[in-house]
Design a protein around this motif. Structure first.
Motif, PDB file in Angstrom:
ATOM      1  N   GLY A   1      21.340 -28.924  30.303  1.00  0.00           N
ATOM      2  CA  GLY A   1      20.330 -28.262  31.128  1.00  0.00           C
ATOM      3  C   GLY A   1      20.413 -26.755  31.170  1.00  0.00           C
ATOM      4  O   GLY A   1      20.089 -26.136  32.182  1.00  0.00           O
ATOM      5  N   ALA A   2      20.828 -26.153  30.079  1.00  0.00           N
ATOM      6  CA  ALA A   2      20.910 -24.687  30.037  1.00  0.00           C
ATOM      7  C   ALA A   2      19.514 -24.066  29.981  1.00  0.00           C
ATOM      8  O   ALA A   2      18.544 -24.706  29.561  1.00  0.00           O
ATOM      9  CB  ALA A   2      21.725 -24.239  28.828  1.00  0.00           C
ATOM     10  N   VAL A   3      19.434 -22.817  30.416  1.00  0.00           N
ATOM     11  CA  VAL A   3      18.195 -22.047  30.320  1.00  0.00           C
ATOM     12  C   VAL A   3      18.425 -20.919  29.320  1.00  0.00           C
ATOM     13  O   VAL A   3      19.277 -20.056  29.538  1.00  0.00           O
ATOM     14  CB  VAL A   3      17.787 -21.465  31.692  1.00  0.00           C
ATOM     15  CG1 VAL A   3      16.539 -20.604  31.554  1.00  0.00           C
ATOM     16  CG2 VAL A   3      17.566 -22.595  32.698  1.00  0.00           C
ATOM     17  N   VAL A   4      17.678 -20.962  28.228  1.00  0.00           N
ATOM     18  CA  VAL A   4      17.848 -19.956  27.183  1.00  0.00           C
ATOM     19  C   VAL A   4      16.891 -18.793  27.449  1.00  0.00           C
ATOM     20  O   VAL A   4      15.692 -18.992  27.645  1.00  0.00           O
ATOM     21  CB  VAL A   4      17.580 -20.553  25.787  1.00  0.00           C
ATOM     22  CG1 VAL A   4      17.685 -19.475  24.709  1.00  0.00           C
ATOM     23  CG2 VAL A   4      18.550 -21.692  25.503  1.00  0.00           C
ATOM     24  N   VAL A   5      17.439 -17.597  27.474  1.00  0.00           N
ATOM     25  CA  VAL A   5      16.655 -16.384  27.719  1.00  0.00           C
ATOM     26  C   VAL A   5      16.681 -15.564  26.438  1.00  0.00           C
ATOM     27  O   VAL A   5      17.753 -15.260  25.913  1.00  0.00           O
ATOM     28  CB  VAL A   5      17.272 -15.566  28.880  1.00  0.00           C
ATOM     29  CG1 VAL A   5      16.458 -14.308  29.122  1.00  0.00           C
ATOM     30  CG2 VAL A   5      17.378 -16.421  30.140  1.00  0.00           C
ATOM     31  N   GLU A   6      15.493 -15.247  25.914  1.00  0.00           N
ATOM     32  CA  GLU A   6      15.447 -14.530  24.639  1.00  0.00           C
ATOM     33  C   GLU A   6      14.746 -13.183  24.769  1.00  0.00           C
ATOM     34  O   GLU A   6      13.521 -13.106  24.766  1.00  0.00           O
ATOM     35  CB  GLU A   6      14.761 -15.378  23.558  1.00  0.00           C
ATOM     36  CG  GLU A   6      14.934 -14.759  22.171  1.00  0.00           C
ATOM     37  CD  GLU A   6      14.144 -15.462  21.077  1.00  0.00           C
ATOM     38  OE1 GLU A   6      13.146 -16.141  21.385  1.00  0.00           O
ATOM     39  OE2 GLU A   6      14.538 -15.319  19.905  1.00  0.00           O
ATOM     40  N   PRO A   7      15.525 -12.101  24.878  1.00  0.00           N
ATOM     41  CA  PRO A   7      14.920 -10.772  24.917  1.00  0.00           C
ATOM     42  C   PRO A   7      14.406 -10.385  23.535  1.00  0.00           C
ATOM     43  O   PRO A   7      15.101 -10.569  22.539  1.00  0.00           O
ATOM     44  CB  PRO A   7      16.069  -9.841  25.316  1.00  0.00           C
ATOM     45  CG  PRO A   7      17.274 -10.704  25.517  1.00  0.00           C
ATOM     46  CD  PRO A   7      16.997 -12.033  24.907  1.00  0.00           C
ATOM     47  N   GLY A   8      13.186  -9.885  23.480  1.00  0.00           N
ATOM     48  CA  GLY A   8      12.597  -9.536  22.192  1.00  0.00           C
ATOM     49  C   GLY A   8      12.244 -10.794  21.416  1.00  0.00           C
ATOM     50  O   GLY A   8      12.482 -10.879  20.226  1.00  0.00           O
ATOM     51  N   SER A   9      11.671 -11.766  22.127  1.00  0.00           N
ATOM     52  CA  SER A   9      11.431 -13.080  21.534  1.00  0.00           C
ATOM     53  C   SER A   9      10.581 -12.951  20.287  1.00  0.00           C
ATOM     54  O   SER A   9       9.516 -12.368  20.294  1.00  0.00           O
ATOM     55  CB  SER A   9      10.738 -13.998  22.527  1.00  0.00           C
ATOM     56  OG  SER A   9       9.424 -13.556  22.749  1.00  0.00           O
ATOM     57  N   GLY A  10      11.052 -13.487  19.196  1.00  0.00           N
ATOM     58  CA  GLY A  10      10.293 -13.389  17.970  1.00  0.00           C
ATOM     59  C   GLY A  10      10.962 -14.145  16.848  1.00  0.00           C
ATOM     60  O   GLY A  10      10.407 -14.301  15.773  1.00  0.00           O
ATOM     61  N   SER A  11      12.169 -14.626  17.123  1.00  0.00           N
ATOM     62  CA  SER A  11      12.928 -15.309  16.073  1.00  0.00           C
ATOM     63  C   SER A  11      12.575 -16.783  16.079  1.00  0.00           C
ATOM     64  O   SER A  11      13.401 -17.626  16.404  1.00  0.00           O
ATOM     65  CB  SER A  11      14.413 -15.136  16.333  1.00  0.00           C
ATOM     66  OG  SER A  11      14.742 -15.773  17.541  1.00  0.00           O
ATOM     67  N   SER A  12      11.324 -17.119  15.727  1.00  0.00           N
ATOM     68  CA  SER A  12      10.827 -18.479  15.945  1.00  0.00           C
ATOM     69  C   SER A  12      11.707 -19.549  15.300  1.00  0.00           C
ATOM     70  O   SER A  12      11.895 -20.616  15.863  1.00  0.00           O
ATOM     71  CB  SER A  12       9.396 -18.592  15.451  1.00  0.00           C
ATOM     72  OG  SER A  12       9.309 -18.084  14.131  1.00  0.00           O
ATOM     73  N   VAL A  13      12.255 -19.259  14.128  1.00  0.00           N
ATOM     74  CA  VAL A  13      13.106 -20.244  13.457  1.00  0.00           C
ATOM     75  C   VAL A  13      14.446 -20.375  14.179  1.00  0.00           C
ATOM     76  O   VAL A  13      14.924 -21.478  14.445  1.00  0.00           O
ATOM     77  CB  VAL A  13      13.336 -19.881  11.972  1.00  0.00           C
ATOM     78  CG1 VAL A  13      14.200 -20.930  11.295  1.00  0.00           C
ATOM     79  CG2 VAL A  13      12.013 -19.721  11.243  1.00  0.00           C
ATOM     80  N   LYS A  14      15.029 -19.224  14.524  1.00  0.00           N
ATOM     81  CA  LYS A  14      16.365 -19.244  15.140  1.00  0.00           C
ATOM     82  C   LYS A  14      16.355 -19.883  16.517  1.00  0.00           C
ATOM     83  O   LYS A  14      17.272 -20.623  16.866  1.00  0.00           O
ATOM     84  CB  LYS A  14      16.921 -17.817  15.250  1.00  0.00           C
ATOM     85  CG  LYS A  14      17.308 -17.231  13.908  1.00  0.00           C
ATOM     86  CD  LYS A  14      17.725 -15.773  14.047  1.00  0.00           C
ATOM     87  CE  LYS A  14      17.568 -15.047  12.718  1.00  0.00           C
ATOM     88  NZ  LYS A  14      17.591 -13.589  12.914  1.00  0.00           N
ATOM     89  N   ILE A  15      15.308 -19.608  17.304  1.00  0.00           N
ATOM     90  CA  ILE A  15      15.302 -20.162  18.662  1.00  0.00           C
ATOM     91  C   ILE A  15      15.199 -21.687  18.589  1.00  0.00           C
ATOM     92  O   ILE A  15      15.811 -22.401  19.386  1.00  0.00           O
ATOM     93  CB  ILE A  15      14.171 -19.559  19.531  1.00  0.00           C
ATOM     94  CG1 ILE A  15      14.364 -19.951  20.996  1.00  0.00           C
ATOM     95  CG2 ILE A  15      12.785 -19.957  19.086  1.00  0.00           C
ATOM     96  CD1 ILE A  15      15.650 -19.461  21.603  1.00  0.00           C
ATOM     97  N   ARG A  16      14.465 -22.200  17.603  1.00  0.00           N
ATOM     98  CA  ARG A  16      14.362 -23.648  17.455  1.00  0.00           C
ATOM     99  C   ARG A  16      15.708 -24.241  17.061  1.00  0.00           C
ATOM    100  O   ARG A  16      16.092 -25.314  17.537  1.00  0.00           O
ATOM    101  CB  ARG A  16      13.272 -24.001  16.447  1.00  0.00           C
ATOM    102  CG  ARG A  16      11.868 -23.867  17.062  1.00  0.00           C
ATOM    103  CD  ARG A  16      10.770 -23.812  16.023  1.00  0.00           C
ATOM    104  NE  ARG A  16       9.433 -23.849  16.625  1.00  0.00           N
ATOM    105  CZ  ARG A  16       8.856 -22.817  17.251  1.00  0.00           C
ATOM    106  NH1 ARG A  16       9.491 -21.655  17.369  1.00  0.00           N
ATOM    107  NH2 ARG A  16       7.643 -22.925  17.778  1.00  0.00           N
TER     108      ARG A  16
END
Ligand code: AVJ
Length: 334
Positions: free
Chosen positions: A90-105
């Motif tokens: 149940g972690a909450v991932v926070v992505e500053p400068g979100s844009g790394s669509s492949v990496k976040i997946r």
């Protein structure tokens, strides 16, 4: 909790929330003119990423010489089980400068059952596109978007987030684009507001053979050169510029003292041009500095993290030690 009238996060399309903090738009004209009046001339790298520039950057990540993206992606795959263990349920991932669509997946898949995702970006359109797409792929995940300048820190307190450990994800060695003081400021901004158990997963490119580094920013197919030169094309189009783009050459060089790759655009002859009516001259051989990409030894990165109030509790590198992912936790003794 999502009452627009109270300035609360509002609904947007399929997102669980959208918090628009109305960051002042980067002023392209002001920044370009200020940079061109300076000696040596420089322009901030944020302006590379217009539509064309973003497409070129995607191509760079496929270039054989640009090991950065490929290496980090493989690393994320390799350490997926350990990431799941560290992040827990149940972690909450926070992505500053979100844009790394492949990496976040990759990260979300590695974690298995994350509870939430928050993307933060200064570019509203880009942010909403990225977050909307993510929600389509992860319908059970709480997905929220914050339009803000993350270099001013992460203010998450007022957001309707699921409970759970927050993991700030900052891949790509984007931290290397900042000068040392600014990099410390970015990490300090992540640190403030963190609670016990929260963490940062950050990617940092390493110091290595200068030839390998220089080639990564000067690929044989010339994609990085196009990426660099596109900045001039963008100035001409958006800021009424008369810059003779063909008179510039792409330069990638290793600055050992500052431990960074620098990109410049070098005038091949004496030039005169204007930008929105203001006149500029360049000597033959004069350079326009367009980007710094700092490279870190584990020692140097450790110092940076510590100076921002973190300790490195785990790190992972590829076999060639080209790139490192760090798990940072806040220090509570400081
Ligand atoms: C997106 C900032 C991580 O510095 O390696 C790639 C940008 N510039 N090739 C980097 C970039 C030229 C990239 N970052």
């Amino acid at each position: 909790m999502t009452d627009a009238a109270l300035g609360r996060p509002t609904m947007h399309a399929n997102l669980d929330f959208f918090d628009d903090q109305h960051p002042p738009a980067g002023d392209f004209l002001r920044d370009v003119l200020a940079g061109m009046r300076r000696a040596p001339k420089s322009i901030p790298p944020v302006y590379f990423y217009d539509r064309k520039g973003s497409a070129l950057f995607d191509q760079i990540t496929q270039a054989p010489e640009y090991y950065v993206t490929r290496t980090e992606l493989a690393l994320l795959d390799a350490i997926a089980p350990e990431l799941a263990e560290r992040a827990g349920h149940g972690a909450v991932v926070v992505e500053p400068g979100s844009g790394s669509s492949v990496k976040i997946r990759k990260l979300l898949d590695a974690l298995g059952d994350p509870a939430g995702y928050v993307g933060l970006d200064i570019s509203r359109d880009h942010l909403l596109d990225a977050c909307t797409e993510l929600k389509l792929d992860y319908p059970d995940l709480s997905v929220g978007a914050v339009c803000a300048d993350f270099t001013g820190g992460l203010d998450l307190d007022h957001l309707p987030l699921p409970e759970g450990r927050r993991v700030v994800f900052f891949p790509g060695s984007t931290i290397g684009n900042f000068e040392p003081e600014a990099a410390r400021g970015v990490l300090s901004g992540f640190r403030s507001g963190m609670r016990r158990g929260d963490a940062v997963l950050i990617g940092a490119d390493r110091v290595k053979d200068a030839d390998v580094l220089v080639a990564a920013y000067d690929d044989a197919a010339g994609i990085t050169a196009q990426f660099n030169l596109n900045l001039l094309t963008r100035i001409n189009r958006e800021l009424d510029g008369t810059i003779p783009v063909e008179a510039f050459g792409h330069l990638s060089l290793w600055n050992a003292e500052k431990s960074r790759i620098e990109m410049h655009l070098e005038a091949s002859r004496k030039l005169s041009f204007s930008i929105r009516g203001e006149h500029f001259e360049m000597e033959k051989g004069e350079r326009l500095h367009t980007e710094n990409s700092h490279k870190f030894t584990p020692q140097a990165f450790g110092k940076l993290a510590e100076s921002a109030g973190f300790e490195i509790t785990r790190s992972w590198s590829d076999a060639g030690e080209f790139f490192t992912l760090y798990w940072l936790e806040p220090r509570w003794d400081a």
